[in-house]
Structures are given as structure tokens and as C-alpha cells.
Scaffold this motif. Structure first.
Motif, PDB file in Angstrom:
ATOM      1  N   GLU A 244     -33.254 -30.679   6.748  1.00 19.65           N
ATOM      2  CA  GLU A 244     -32.142 -29.752   6.534  1.00 19.65           C
ATOM      3  C   GLU A 244     -32.348 -28.997   5.227  1.00 19.65           C
ATOM      4  OE1 GLU A 244     -28.656 -32.491   8.597  1.00 19.65           O
ATOM      5  OE2 GLU A 244     -28.855 -32.452   6.418  1.00 19.65           O
ATOM      6  N   ALA A 245     -32.037 -27.698   5.236  1.00 18.59           N
ATOM      7  CA  ALA A 245     -32.165 -26.889   4.024  1.00 18.59           C
ATOM      8  C   ALA A 245     -31.085 -25.819   3.999  1.00 18.59           C
ATOM      9  CB  ALA A 245     -33.547 -26.249   3.938  1.00 18.59           C
ATOM     10  N   ASP A 246     -30.540 -25.613   2.802  1.00 25.69           N
ATOM     11  CA  ASP A 246     -29.526 -24.577   2.571  1.00 25.69           C
ATOM     12  C   ASP A 246     -29.995 -23.804   1.342  1.00 25.69           C
ATOM     13  OD1 ASP A 246     -27.333 -23.041   1.949  1.00 25.69           O
ATOM     14  OD2 ASP A 246     -25.874 -24.618   2.315  1.00 25.69           O
ATOM     15  N   VAL A 247     -30.405 -22.543   1.531  1.00 27.72           N
ATOM     16  CA  VAL A 247     -31.028 -21.777   0.456  1.00 27.72           C
ATOM     17  C   VAL A 247     -30.293 -20.466   0.253  1.00 27.72           C
ATOM     18  CG1 VAL A 247     -33.139 -20.701  -0.395  1.00 27.72           C
ATOM     19  CG2 VAL A 247     -33.271 -22.774   1.012  1.00 27.72           C
ATOM     20  N   SER A 248     -29.815 -20.220  -0.970  1.00 28.20           N
ATOM     21  CA  SER A 248     -29.231 -18.937  -1.367  1.00 28.20           C
ATOM     22  C   SER A 248     -30.128 -18.336  -2.426  1.00 28.20           C
ATOM     23  CB  SER A 248     -27.814 -19.131  -1.927  1.00 28.20           C
ATOM     24  OG  SER A 248     -26.951 -19.663  -0.933  1.00 28.20           O
ATOM     25  N   ASN A 249     -30.731 -17.193  -2.102  1.00 31.23           N
ATOM     26  CA  ASN A 249     -31.660 -16.538  -3.017  1.00 31.23           C
ATOM     27  C   ASN A 249     -31.350 -15.044  -3.015  1.00 31.23           C
ATOM     28  OD1 ASN A 249     -35.165 -15.757  -3.193  1.00 31.23           O
ATOM     29  ND2 ASN A 249     -33.882 -16.463  -4.853  1.00 31.23           N
ATOM     30  N   PHE A 262     -40.834 -23.887   4.096  1.00 34.59           N
ATOM     31  CA  PHE A 262     -39.768 -24.424   4.940  1.00 34.59           C
ATOM     32  C   PHE A 262     -40.157 -24.402   6.416  1.00 34.59           C
ATOM     33  CE2 PHE A 262     -37.816 -23.071   1.070  1.00 34.59           C
ATOM     34  CZ  PHE A 262     -36.746 -23.920   0.861  1.00 34.59           C
ATOM     35  N   SER A 263     -41.412 -24.196   6.718  1.00 32.96           N
ATOM     36  CA  SER A 263     -41.829 -24.005   8.101  1.00 32.96           C
ATOM     37  C   SER A 263     -41.603 -25.231   8.985  1.00 32.96           C
ATOM     38  CB  SER A 263     -43.308 -23.604   8.145  1.00 32.96           C
ATOM     39  OG  SER A 263     -44.123 -24.611   7.559  1.00 32.96           O
ATOM     40  N   SER A 264     -41.427 -26.410   8.403  1.00 31.21           N
ATOM     41  CA  SER A 264     -41.233 -27.638   9.183  1.00 31.21           C
ATOM     42  C   SER A 264     -39.773 -28.025   9.338  1.00 31.21           C
ATOM     43  CB  SER A 264     -42.000 -28.798   8.533  1.00 31.21           C
ATOM     44  OG  SER A 264     -43.382 -28.537   8.476  1.00 31.21           O
ATOM     45  N   VAL A 265     -38.854 -27.233   8.802  1.00 33.29           N
ATOM     46  CA  VAL A 265     -37.445 -27.613   8.783  1.00 33.29           C
ATOM     47  C   VAL A 265     -36.839 -27.553  10.184  1.00 33.29           C
ATOM     48  CG1 VAL A 265     -36.544 -25.276   8.365  1.00 33.29           C
ATOM     49  CG2 VAL A 265     -35.299 -27.279   7.499  1.00 33.29           C
ATOM     50  N   ARG A 266     -35.836 -28.405  10.412  1.00 36.01           N
ATOM     51  CA  ARG A 266     -35.128 -28.423  11.694  1.00 36.01           C
ATOM     52  C   ARG A 266     -33.812 -27.657  11.624  1.00 36.01           C
ATOM     53  NH1 ARG A 266     -36.819 -31.785  15.707  1.00 36.01           N
ATOM     54  NH2 ARG A 266     -38.443 -33.296  15.214  1.00 36.01           N
ATOM     55  N   ASN A 282     -43.635 -19.017  10.812  1.00 36.10           N
ATOM     56  CA  ASN A 282     -43.472 -19.680  12.098  1.00 36.10           C
ATOM     57  C   ASN A 282     -42.683 -20.976  11.910  1.00 36.10           C
ATOM     58  OD1 ASN A 282     -43.717 -20.411  14.775  1.00 36.10           O
ATOM     59  ND2 ASN A 282     -45.713 -21.379  14.476  1.00 36.10           N
ATOM     60  N   PHE A 283     -41.495 -21.042  12.496  1.00 31.90           N
ATOM     61  CA  PHE A 283     -40.633 -22.227  12.403  1.00 31.90           C
ATOM     62  C   PHE A 283     -40.718 -22.996  13.725  1.00 31.90           C
ATOM     63  CE2 PHE A 283     -38.864 -19.187   9.415  1.00 31.90           C
ATOM     64  CZ  PHE A 283     -38.665 -19.949   8.282  1.00 31.90           C
ATOM     65  N   SER A 284     -41.758 -23.775  13.866  1.00 32.67           N
ATOM     66  CA  SER A 284     -42.031 -24.430  15.144  1.00 32.67           C
ATOM     67  C   SER A 284     -41.060 -25.560  15.464  1.00 32.67           C
ATOM     68  CB  SER A 284     -43.462 -24.978  15.143  1.00 32.67           C
ATOM     69  OG  SER A 284     -43.638 -25.923  14.088  1.00 32.67           O
ATOM     70  N   ARG A 285     -40.362 -26.120  14.453  1.00 28.82           N
ATOM     71  CA  ARG A 285     -39.448 -27.248  14.676  1.00 28.82           C
ATOM     72  C   ARG A 285     -37.979 -26.857  14.547  1.00 28.82           C
ATOM     73  NH1 ARG A 285     -39.762 -31.056  10.704  1.00 28.82           N
ATOM     74  NH2 ARG A 285     -39.273 -32.811  12.057  1.00 28.82           N
ATOM     75  N   LEU A 286     -37.692 -25.615  14.217  1.00 35.20           N
ATOM     76  CA  LEU A 286     -36.331 -25.192  13.904  1.00 35.20           C
ATOM     77  C   LEU A 286     -35.439 -25.222  15.144  1.00 35.20           C
ATOM     78  CD1 LEU A 286     -34.544 -24.139  11.584  1.00 35.20           C
ATOM     79  CD2 LEU A 286     -35.105 -21.812  12.349  1.00 35.20           C
ATOM     80  N   MET A 287     -34.275 -25.893  15.018  1.00 36.71           N
ATOM     81  CA  MET A 287     -33.333 -25.987  16.134  1.00 36.71           C
ATOM     82  C   MET A 287     -31.978 -25.377  15.799  1.00 36.71           C
ATOM     83  SD  MET A 287     -34.226 -29.813  17.564  1.00 36.71           S
ATOM     84  CE  MET A 287     -33.324 -29.515  19.075  1.00 36.71           C
ATOM     85  N   LYS A 288     -31.610 -25.351  14.516  1.00 33.94           N
ATOM     86  CA  LYS A 288     -30.330 -24.769  14.110  1.00 33.94           C
ATOM     87  C   LYS A 288     -30.575 -23.807  12.946  1.00 33.94           C
ATOM     88  CE  LYS A 288     -27.698 -28.959  15.277  1.00 33.94           C
ATOM     89  NZ  LYS A 288     -26.744 -29.978  14.774  1.00 33.94           N
ATOM     90  N   PHE A 289     -30.025 -22.601  13.060  1.00 33.20           N
ATOM     91  CA  PHE A 289     -30.256 -21.594  12.027  1.00 33.20           C
ATOM     92  C   PHE A 289     -28.979 -20.808  11.775  1.00 33.20           C
ATOM     93  CE2 PHE A 289     -31.829 -17.178  10.957  1.00 33.20           C
ATOM     94  CZ  PHE A 289     -32.121 -17.473   9.640  1.00 33.20           C
ATOM     95  N   LYS A 290     -28.647 -20.683  10.480  1.00 40.17           N
ATOM     96  CA  LYS A 290     -27.537 -19.826  10.078  1.00 40.17           C
ATOM     97  C   LYS A 290     -28.046 -18.828   9.060  1.00 40.17           C
ATOM     98  CE  LYS A 290     -22.884 -19.615   8.162  1.00 40.17           C
ATOM     99  NZ  LYS A 290     -21.668 -20.348   7.775  1.00 40.17           N
ATOM    100  N   LEU A 291     -27.797 -17.546   9.322  1.00 40.64           N
ATOM    101  CA  LEU A 291     -28.208 -16.479   8.419  1.00 40.64           C
ATOM    102  C   LEU A 291     -26.968 -15.829   7.831  1.00 40.64           C
ATOM    103  CD1 LEU A 291     -30.347 -14.626   7.168  1.00 40.64           C
ATOM    104  CD2 LEU A 291     -30.162 -13.181   9.214  1.00 40.64           C
ATOM    105  N   HIS A 292     -26.833 -15.945   6.507  1.00 39.97           N
ATOM    106  CA  HIS A 292     -25.759 -15.250   5.792  1.00 39.97           C
ATOM    107  C   HIS A 292     -26.371 -14.071   5.068  1.00 39.97           C
ATOM    108  CE1 HIS A 292     -22.891 -15.006   2.142  1.00 39.97           C
ATOM    109  NE2 HIS A 292     -22.486 -14.207   3.110  1.00 39.97           N
ATOM    110  N   GLU A 327     -29.333 -23.295  18.245  1.00 37.89           N
ATOM    111  CA  GLU A 327     -28.064 -22.822  17.684  1.00 37.89           C
ATOM    112  C   GLU A 327     -28.341 -21.713  16.677  1.00 37.89           C
ATOM    113  OE1 GLU A 327     -25.367 -25.802  16.320  1.00 37.89           O
ATOM    114  OE2 GLU A 327     -26.072 -27.296  17.773  1.00 37.89           O
ATOM    115  N   LEU A 328     -27.655 -20.582  16.847  1.00 39.40           N
ATOM    116  CA  LEU A 328     -27.827 -19.430  15.961  1.00 39.40           C
ATOM    117  C   LEU A 328     -26.467 -18.958  15.469  1.00 39.40           C
ATOM    118  CD1 LEU A 328     -29.491 -17.116  14.679  1.00 39.40           C
ATOM    119  CD2 LEU A 328     -29.233 -15.875  16.852  1.00 39.40           C
TER     120      LEU A 328
END
Length: 448
Positions: A244-249, A262-266, A282-292, A327-328
């Protein structure tokens, strides 16, 4: 017939367990009950005190002094002081910490407001053999870490707005915590120009920095990460086990190198001013993504071509690079007067694999509806997500009812390839947020 005092008849171990569950100031009050109670509370292996706005600032230190004078337990498992006001000059934080360390404290937390003088920690603190959890919070706490510092059992560390005496103090501190697994750092006007975190054992890390000073992260064992940083994040190394990762940049031109780490994050939440950096990973393992997408921080200072930063165009490449996304969530806070660039999504030769065979939950939190690319984005996702179960599009909260109803009708008119999918808008969102769907669709809960 006099009432029997059954509690006082209990074994000392049971009484100690009872008093351990209550704040120290309440445990100390039991000394007036009887001589037996007076001796029992002195053996409680805990000091926990939080002052309130109704109490004077120095009351906490009077209680602490009395506790240190009367306490007789050989071991002090927990020592927690939280004061909301500045204390008087006779309060000696160093003496409290030294006493706790000498009594083999396992959990130590000192949370104070800014003080009129610098607070130095005693020398025995830096060689505690028993500390497991440590929290220090005060803008005048000075950490002068010696070369022989050692915290062999420390697992959880929180440093909130403390001061490091020199550039290497934080490096020496972290290097001498071989068991550290949870770290939280919040920086405020300290003198460290480059903050480096290199801890092989680290599993969870929260980092908040309100300026653009360089930051280096090299902890490949991380599983949970949360970062708020206004500078370049290009010095983050690969994290192959990240869950899990939460990044504000909030940087106008972010370095896409940091996202490669972060390419391995879920589960991933990104808050970016410019989403262009999302297209190359390439996010090959990503299952949930939130874009703010907060948009430009200062629209008055926008440079030519800034509208391209606000484009949702890179999101298509992101979807192509996230083949198993389920999930998007999108939150798009961009000013209406910024140029509305059209999307070329419908010109794509192929639909992203995640839309064709995996995406089940889609949420747009703040749908403006005035910008063409917002509408085109929602329309494309609904028209191509074959496995979609729930689509939620919530209009901006400040829109009036008439405007919301018109927008809802427009959303409901969009074609959905998944005939069994449920479409939720503002008119029925109350049931959505209060029902099971909320529990099932929360992006992720981070426990730091």
C-alpha cells in the motif's frame, strides 16, 4: 449492615491490573481509600497523563514529580505524558526520561507544545535496551545522537517536528535500530538538508515534509508507505514488497523515476499536480488505484502549456500499464477556466486490458461536468468496462439541485457495456455511503 469491600479483598495482581487500565491521576486517588490501596497504586508499572484545557499547564508536572517520588515498581512498562501548554522552568523532562529508562520502560511518549527553551534528552536514553515504542513530539526537542547509540528492541518510532543537532544525527539513530519496523517522521524547519532513511527491517513508513529539501529512501522491505513532500522524490529506491502507498507530491514537473519504485504496489493513492509521470510505469500487481488531481497550486502563476498538466490523457496509458486493476477512483479538482483539452481515448486501437476483464468498481468523487474531458473520461470507462459492478459519479457538492439533476440525467444516459452494473449518483449516494458498498470500496486503510 455495613457493606463489604469486596474489591479490596482481591489479590494484589488483580488490583494492579485494574489500576493499570485507568489514567495515573485516577489511580493515585485510590490512596485515600485505605492503607492497602495506598501501597498498591505505587506498584502500577505505568505513568500516563494528558492535561486538558481545564487544567493549568503546570499540573501535569506536579503529578509527575509526585509519581516519581512515590513510585516503587521495579519496572515501568509505559511512560506517556501529553501536555497542551508550556510548562514552568522547574519542569525537568530529562529527569523524567532518565527515570523511565532506568526502570526498563518499554513504551515512552512525550508530546509537548513548543517550549521557551531547548529540551535535551539524557545520555542513558540513547542506550535503552528495553524501549519498544517511542514517540517524541515537540519543536524544541533536540536529538543529539552519539555514535554509540543503541536501541536493540525498538520497533515503532514517531518523530514529530523534533530538531536534529546535526546532519548525521538522524542517520545514526536509524542505523542503530536493528528491529525497527514502523517509522513516522514529520519535519518542521529543522537543519537537515538531506533526510536519509535506510532501514532494512522497516515495514511501514510515514513521511511528511513541507518543503523541497532532498529526501532519500532505501528500505526494500517496506510494505506500507505514506509520503507528503513538496520536492523531488527521484531518490526513492525499489520496494519489491510494497502493498500500500499514499503519495502526495505537488511538484509542477515531477520526476517519473520515483514512480518506477512503486511498480510492485497493490494499492496506490497518488495526489499529483502533473499526472504525466504516470504514463511510463508498468504496475503489474496494482489492484486498487486512486488519483487525486489538485491542479496547479497557484493558477495566477501558470506557465504556458500548463493546461497540459491538467489533462487526463496520461490516464489512458496508466490503465494500459495496469492490467489487473479492479478498483479505480478519481478526484479531479481543476479550475473551470483552465483550457479544456480534448481526449483522444476513442482513437485508441485497443482497450486497456483492465477495463476489458478486471475493473469492477469505478468512483469519480467530484464530477464537475463542465469540462469535456471529464465527461469523455467517464463515458469511455462506462462503455468499455465489461466486468463493472458499481459505478459511482458524484457531482460537486456546491452545485445547486437543478444543476445536479441535469448532470445526473446526462450521466445516466451514457452507455454501459456491463448491463448488470449499478450506477450511483448524488440522488441515491446516501444509501451507498451508509451501506455495505462503502466498506467494500474504501480505497485502503493505512495503520501507522
Amino acid at each position: 449492615m455495613p457493606r463489604m469491600d469486596r474489591i479490596s479483598a482481591l489479590h494484589d495482581d488483580l488490583l494492579l491490573n485494574i489500576l493499570f487500565q485507568v489514567p495515573t491521576k485516577d489511580a493515585m486517588k485510590t490512596m485515600v481509600l485505605s492503607k492497602r490501596w495506598g501501597s498498591v497504586w505505587m506498584m502500577v508499572p505505568k505513568l500516563e497523563y494528558k492535561d486538558t484545557s481545564k487544567e493549568r499547564g503546570k499540573s501535569v508536572w506536579r503529578l509527575v514529580d509526585k509519581f516519581l517520588q512515590l513510585h516503587k515498581a521495579p519496572v515501568l512498562e509505559s511512560f506517556h505524558i501529553q501536555a497542551r501548554r508550556q510548562f514552568t522552568d522547574d519542569a525537568d523532562v530529562g529527569k523524567c526520561v532518565s527515570y523511565a529508562v532506568d526502570h526498563n520502560v518499554r513504551e515512552l511518549a512525550i508530546i509537548l507544545p513548543s517550549q521557551p527553551k531547548l529540551l535535551l534528552l539524557p545520555s542513558n536514553f540513547y542506550t535503552s535496551k528495553t524501549l519498544v515504542n517511542l514517540t517524541l513530539s515537540c519543536t524544541t526537542f533536540v536529538l543529539d545522537v552519539p555514535s554509540l547509540a543503541c536501541f536493540p528492541l525498538l520497533q515503532t518510532l514517531a518523530l514529530v517536528e523534533v530538531v536534529f543537532k546535526d546532519e548525521c544525527s538522524h542517520v545514526r539513530l536509524l542505523a542503530n535500530c536493528p528491529a525497527l519496523s514502523n517509522l513516522r517522521v514529520s519535519r518542521y524547519r529543522d537543519m537537515v538538508t538531506r533526510f536519509t532513511v535506510k532501514v532494512p527491517s522497516l515495514k511501514s513508513f510515514t513521511y511528511m515534509q513541507g518543503d523541497a529539501k532532498p529526501f532519500v529512501l532505501d528500505s526494500p522491505g517496506l510494505r506500507h508507505l505514506r509520503i507528503f513532500h513538496l520536492g523531488d522524490l527521484g531518490s526513492i529506491q525499489n520496494m519489491p514488497h510494497l502493498e500500500e502507498a499514499d503519495v502526495s507530491n505537488w511538484v509542477a514537473q515531477p520526476n517519473d523515476k520515483f514512480l518506477r519504485s512503486f511498480s510492485s504496489v497493490r494499492n496506490l493513492r497518488l495526489s499529483l499536480v502533473n499526472v504525466a509521470c504516470c504514463r511510463a510505469v508498468n504496475f503489474s500487481r496494482l489492484m486498487k488505484f486512486k488519483l487525486h488531481f489538485p491542479g496547479p497550486l497557484n493558477p495566477a502563476l501558470m506557465i504556458p502549456g500548463c493546461s497540459e498538466f491538467c489533462s487526463l490523457e496520461p490516464l489512458m496509458l496508466f490503465l494500459h500499464n495496469s492490467p489487473i486493476l479492479k478498483e479505480l477512483t478519481i478526484r479531479y479538482d481543476v479550475y473551470d477556466y483552465i483550457e479544456d483539452l480534448p481526449l483522444s481515448w476513442n482513437q485508441q486501437s485497443s482497450v486497456p486490458g483492465c477495463l476489458s476483464s478486471h475493473l469492477e468498481i469505478f468512483l469519480w468523487e467530484t464530477f464537475g461536468g463542465k469540462r469535456r474531458q471529464e465527461r469523455d473520461c467517464v463515458e469511455y470507462i462506462l462503455a468499455n468496462s465489461k466486468c463493472l459492478k458499481t459505478a459511482t459519479v458524484l457531482p460537486l457538492g456546491h452545485y445547486n439541485l437543478k444543476r445536479k439533476e441535469k448532470m445526473v440525467e446526462d450521466i445516466k444516459s451514457m452507455y454501459r457495456v456491463s448491463a448488470l452494473s449499478q450506477l450511483i449518483t448524488h440522488s441515491d449516494s446516501t444509501n451507498y455511503w451508509n451501506g455495505n458498498n462503502l466498506r467494500n470500496n474504501i480505497f485502503f486503510k493505512m495503520s501507522f
